[in-house]
Structure formats: structure tokens, C-alpha cells
Write a protein that holds these residues in place. Structure first.
Motif, PDB file in Angstrom:
ATOM      1  N   ASP A 177       5.536   6.685 -15.762  1.00  9.81           N
ATOM      2  CA  ASP A 177       6.000   5.134 -16.613  1.00  9.81           C
ATOM      3  C   ASP A 177       6.443   4.441 -15.771  1.00  9.81           C
ATOM      4  OD1 ASP A 177       5.616   5.928 -18.840  1.00  9.81           O
ATOM      5  OD2 ASP A 177       7.653   5.795 -19.856  1.00  9.81           O
ATOM      6  N   ALA A 178       7.054   5.051 -14.196  1.00 11.27           N
ATOM      7  CA  ALA A 178       7.499   4.429 -13.563  1.00 11.27           C
ATOM      8  C   ALA A 178       6.581   4.476 -12.235  1.00 11.27           C
ATOM      9  CB  ALA A 178       8.670   4.681 -11.919  1.00 11.27           C
ATOM     10  N   LEU A 179       5.418   5.495 -11.757  1.00 10.57           N
ATOM     11  CA  LEU A 179       4.625   5.326 -10.884  1.00 10.57           C
ATOM     12  C   LEU A 179       3.247   3.864 -11.624  1.00 10.57           C
ATOM     13  CD1 LEU A 179       4.297   8.747  -9.871  1.00 10.57           C
ATOM     14  CD2 LEU A 179       4.380   6.830  -8.160  1.00 10.57           C
ATOM     15  N   ALA A 180       3.452   3.509 -13.164  1.00 13.40           N
ATOM     16  CA  ALA A 180       2.584   3.052 -13.890  1.00 13.40           C
ATOM     17  C   ALA A 180       1.192   3.839 -14.175  1.00 13.40           C
ATOM     18  CB  ALA A 180       2.349   1.945 -12.458  1.00 13.40           C
ATOM     19  N   LEU A 181       1.656   5.110 -14.248  1.00 14.16           N
ATOM     20  CA  LEU A 181       0.209   5.880 -14.597  1.00 14.16           C
ATOM     21  C   LEU A 181      -0.411   5.827 -15.118  1.00 14.16           C
ATOM     22  CD1 LEU A 181       1.425   8.909 -12.355  1.00 14.16           C
ATOM     23  CD2 LEU A 181      -0.076   7.218 -11.139  1.00 14.16           C
ATOM     24  N   ALA A 194       0.628  -1.243   0.281  1.00 14.93           N
ATOM     25  CA  ALA A 194      -0.039   0.109   0.203  1.00 14.93           C
ATOM     26  C   ALA A 194       1.075   1.390   0.038  1.00 14.93           C
ATOM     27  CB  ALA A 194      -1.163   0.210   0.846  1.00 14.93           C
ATOM     28  N   ASN A 195       2.268   1.090   0.664  1.00 14.01           N
ATOM     29  CA  ASN A 195       3.081   2.103   0.126  1.00 14.01           C
ATOM     30  C   ASN A 195       4.024   2.304  -0.591  1.00 14.01           C
ATOM     31  OD1 ASN A 195       2.277   2.958   2.645  1.00 14.01           O
ATOM     32  ND2 ASN A 195       4.091   1.236   3.741  1.00 14.01           N
ATOM     33  N   TRP A 196       2.906   1.694  -1.786  1.00 15.71           N
ATOM     34  CA  TRP A 196       3.950   1.736  -3.152  1.00 15.71           C
ATOM     35  C   TRP A 196       3.346   1.798  -4.558  1.00 15.71           C
ATOM     36  CZ3 TRP A 196       9.391   0.752  -4.078  1.00 15.71           C
ATOM     37  CH2 TRP A 196       9.817   0.387  -2.921  1.00 15.71           C
ATOM     38  N   GLN A 197       3.255   2.990  -5.425  1.00 16.15           N
ATOM     39  CA  GLN A 197       2.868   2.775  -6.787  1.00 16.15           C
ATOM     40  C   GLN A 197       3.821   3.261  -7.296  1.00 16.15           C
ATOM     41  OE1 GLN A 197      -0.859   4.254  -7.281  1.00 16.15           O
ATOM     42  NE2 GLN A 197      -0.287   3.950  -9.074  1.00 16.15           N
ATOM     43  N   GLY A 198       3.313   1.417  -8.847  1.00 11.52           N
ATOM     44  CA  GLY A 198       4.127   1.215  -9.438  1.00 11.52           C
ATOM     45  C   GLY A 198       5.286   0.770  -8.903  1.00 11.52           C
ATOM     46  N   ILE A 199       6.601   1.337  -9.595  1.00 17.69           N
ATOM     47  CA  ILE A 199       8.144   0.845  -9.063  1.00 17.69           C
ATOM     48  C   ILE A 199       8.174   2.280  -7.632  1.00 17.69           C
ATOM     49  CG2 ILE A 199       8.707  -0.389 -10.264  1.00 17.69           C
ATOM     50  CD1 ILE A 199      10.863   1.418 -11.765  1.00 17.69           C
ATOM     51  N   ILE A 200       6.769   2.824  -7.437  1.00 17.17           N
ATOM     52  CA  ILE A 200       7.575   4.099  -6.562  1.00 17.17           C
ATOM     53  C   ILE A 200       7.266   4.586  -4.807  1.00 17.17           C
ATOM     54  CG2 ILE A 200       8.019   6.810  -6.002  1.00 17.17           C
ATOM     55  CD1 ILE A 200       9.594   5.554  -9.429  1.00 17.17           C
ATOM     56  N   PRO A 201       7.861   4.273  -3.348  1.00 14.52           N
ATOM     57  CA  PRO A 201       7.357   4.188  -2.695  1.00 14.52           C
ATOM     58  C   PRO A 201       6.915   5.667  -2.537  1.00 14.52           C
ATOM     59  CG  PRO A 201       9.800   4.333  -2.696  1.00 14.52           C
ATOM     60  CD  PRO A 201       9.465   3.895  -3.888  1.00 14.52           C
ATOM     61  N   PHE A 202       5.997   5.657  -1.769  1.00 14.00           N
ATOM     62  CA  PHE A 202       5.152   6.789  -1.433  1.00 14.00           C
ATOM     63  C   PHE A 202       5.109   6.782   0.332  1.00 14.00           C
ATOM     64  CE2 PHE A 202       1.334   4.428  -2.764  1.00 14.00           C
ATOM     65  CZ  PHE A 202       0.585   5.213  -1.550  1.00 14.00           C
ATOM     66  N   VAL A 203       4.934   8.245   0.964  1.00 19.26           N
ATOM     67  CA  VAL A 203       4.636   8.995   2.192  1.00 19.26           C
ATOM     68  C   VAL A 203       3.152   9.738   1.886  1.00 19.26           C
ATOM     69  CG1 VAL A 203       6.981   8.725   3.230  1.00 19.26           C
ATOM     70  CG2 VAL A 203       5.954  10.913   2.558  1.00 19.26           C
ATOM     71  N   THR A 204       2.765   9.261   2.454  1.00 25.28           N
ATOM     72  CA  THR A 204       0.931   9.559   2.444  1.00 25.28           C
ATOM     73  C   THR A 204       0.961  10.455   3.794  1.00 25.28           C
ATOM     74  OG1 THR A 204      -0.126   8.089   1.949  1.00 25.28           O
ATOM     75  CG2 THR A 204      -1.010   9.905   3.143  1.00 25.28           C
ATOM     76  N   LEU A 205       1.441  12.438   3.861  1.00 28.10           N
ATOM     77  CA  LEU A 205       1.094  13.292   5.227  1.00 28.10           C
ATOM     78  C   LEU A 205      -0.232  13.489   6.164  1.00 28.10           C
ATOM     79  CD1 LEU A 205       4.169  15.534   4.162  1.00 28.10           C
ATOM     80  CD2 LEU A 205       4.341  13.326   5.174  1.00 28.10           C
ATOM     81  N   VAL A 219      10.681  19.625 -17.666  1.00 25.93           N
ATOM     82  CA  VAL A 219      10.347  19.504 -17.378  1.00 25.93           C
ATOM     83  C   VAL A 219       9.236  18.521 -17.764  1.00 25.93           C
ATOM     84  CG1 VAL A 219       8.409  20.056 -16.142  1.00 25.93           C
ATOM     85  CG2 VAL A 219      10.782  21.439 -16.129  1.00 25.93           C
ATOM     86  N   LYS A 220       8.666  18.346 -18.849  1.00 22.76           N
ATOM     87  CA  LYS A 220       8.175  17.013 -19.588  1.00 22.76           C
ATOM     88  C   LYS A 220       8.457  15.582 -19.439  1.00 22.76           C
ATOM     89  CE  LYS A 220       4.975  16.315 -22.373  1.00 22.76           C
ATOM     90  NZ  LYS A 220       3.088  16.243 -22.247  1.00 22.76           N
ATOM     91  N   ARG A 221       9.831  15.644 -19.360  1.00 24.76           N
ATOM     92  CA  ARG A 221      10.816  14.130 -19.914  1.00 24.76           C
ATOM     93  C   ARG A 221      10.768  14.143 -18.403  1.00 24.76           C
ATOM     94  NH1 ARG A 221      10.961   9.836 -21.746  1.00 24.76           N
ATOM     95  NH2 ARG A 221      13.372   8.883 -22.098  1.00 24.76           N
ATOM     96  N   LEU A 222      10.470  14.731 -17.663  1.00 29.34           N
ATOM     97  CA  LEU A 222      10.539  13.694 -15.818  1.00 29.34           C
ATOM     98  C   LEU A 222       9.171  13.176 -15.469  1.00 29.34           C
ATOM     99  CD1 LEU A 222      13.156  16.922 -13.870  1.00 29.34           C
ATOM    100  CD2 LEU A 222      13.557  14.144 -14.491  1.00 29.34           C
ATOM    101  N   PHE A 223       8.400  14.516 -16.510  1.00 25.26           N
ATOM    102  CA  PHE A 223       7.124  14.077 -16.176  1.00 25.26           C
ATOM    103  C   PHE A 223       7.113  13.046 -16.812  1.00 25.26           C
ATOM    104  CE2 PHE A 223       2.924  13.761 -18.127  1.00 25.26           C
ATOM    105  CZ  PHE A 223       2.127  13.819 -17.248  1.00 25.26           C
TER     106      PHE A 223
END
Length: 204
Positions: free
Chosen positions: A200-204, A7-18, A191-195
Motif C-alpha cells: 500500500d505504501a509503495l502504491a503497487l 524519481a527517488n520515490w515509489q508511492g510515499i516511500i523513498p528508495f535508493v538504486t545501487l 510477514v504477510k501483514r508487512l507485505f
């Protein structure tokens, strides 16, 4: 944050919920966060800040990345609730002045890549805001007679300002997509390339 919890991952990326109350991150004061700022023109710093966010709500002020402490204000990159959009505001503390730009296109409950850039200019035209790789700033946010940003003593904060106000609530990506500050102006192409890479990494 538990790395083993899916539940702390989106795609291959970890995330925190503040929790929008008492959760944030900070870093000690350092010259890096202020570029060449010394309070005199033309030593005006250029920088870019950004992060992937999924805000719970967008109708309240919420800090993303800042050096913004009473008496030592430098910049604040935040959700500005009054216009439910992004803002980057840069300060000349001794003059009580600021420059900046606003947008009005954020969405609650959705992953978005938000970036602000600030060139060496000393008017609001020096600021650009991006959401998901697109330039979205559409209004100035300025007051007083701005001369130059000054190197303050406040901490760099993520998720709250230096006085503990305007906490952020929602998810924020970490790992290779974690919040960033760089002392250069990212181009629109970058900026566009980073997006695209982050999407892709977040599987959106």
C-alpha cells in the motif's frame, strides 16, 4: 539519493538504486546482530531479515543483508544467481559448516518483499524464505556438520558481503520499509501483514 527528486520515490516511500559495483551500506559489529550466538549449543540465535527490492538482474549472486566476512561468517541473505532465487545461509565458522534454504521464484525489474527467518534449530528446517508474504523455500542448502552459529567480528553489510563481493544492483526501499534485522522469528502472518502494508505504501 535526492529527496526532492520524484524519481527517488515509489508511492510515499523513498528508495535508493545501487549500481552493482561500489555502492552499499554497513553497520559496526555489535552483539545485537548475532543474538545469543557464542559457538556452543543450545545458544543458537533466532532472527529475521528482510527488505523491499527491485533487482535489475537475478542471474548473478547479489548480497542483500549479511554478516559474511572470510574467517567470520555468520549469515548471508542474498539472491543466489544459480537458481535465480533467494537464499539464507547460516554458518558455523569453526566447523566449516552451514545450513540454509533456497527458493527459485524471484523476478527481475519488479518490486518484491523478501524475508528470511531462522529459528533456534540447527538444521536447514530452521530456515524459511518468503516473497510477497508467501513461503517459497523449496530446497536445502547445507554442508558439513553444523553445531552452532558463532559471534563473529565482521560488519553487518547491506548490498555487498564483508569482502566486497557479490554487490547488489537495483532499487531498495528505504524509510519505514527499509532493510531490517530483528532477533526474533517473524510468523507467517506477520510477514504477510508487512507485505500488505508495504504494498500500500509503495502504491503497487
Amino acid at each position: 539519493f535526492l529527496p526532492a527528486d520524484p524519481a527517488n520515490w515509489q508511492g510515499i516511500i523513498p528508495f535508493v538504486t545501487l549500481n552493482k559495483t561500489d555502492e552499499w551500506a554497513d553497520s559496526p559489529d555489535a552483539a545485537y546482530w548475532s543474538g545469543t550466538a557464542d559457538g556452543t549449543a543450545p545458544n543458537e540465535p533466532a532472527f529475521s531479515v528482510g527488505c523491499w527490492i527491485k533487482p535489475t538482474v537475478i542471474n548473478t549472486n547479489q548480497q542483500l543483508i549479511n554478516k559474511f566476512t572470510t574467517g567470520a561468517r555468520e549469515f548471508q541473505f542474498r539472491i543466489r544467481g544459480g537458481n535465480t532465487g533467494l537464499a539464507l545461509e547460516v554458518y558455523d565458522e569453526s566447523a566449516g559448516a552451514s545450513i540454509g534454504r533456497l527458493s527459485s521464484t524471484l523476478t527481475a525489474g519488479v518490486w518484491q518483499f523478501v524475508v528470511a527467518t531462522k529459528s533456534t534449530g540447527v538444521t536447514s528446517a530452521a530456515v524459511n524464505l518468503y516473497i510477497n508474504g508467501a513461503d517459497v523455500d523449496n530446497a536445502d542448502s547445507a554442508s558439513g556438520v553444523y553445531v552452532a552459529q558463532e559471534n563473529g567480528t565482521g560488519l553487518l553489510k547491506v548490498g555487498v558481503d564483508g569482502d566486497g563481493n557479490e554487490p547488489y544492483g537495483g532499487a531498495m526501499a528505504g524509510g519505514p520499509l527499509g532493510p531490517f534485522f530483528v532477533p526474533v522469528v517473524l510468523t507467517a502472518h506477520t510477514v504477510k501483514r508487512l507485505f500488505e502494508l508495504g504494498r500500500d505504501a509503495l502504491a503497487l
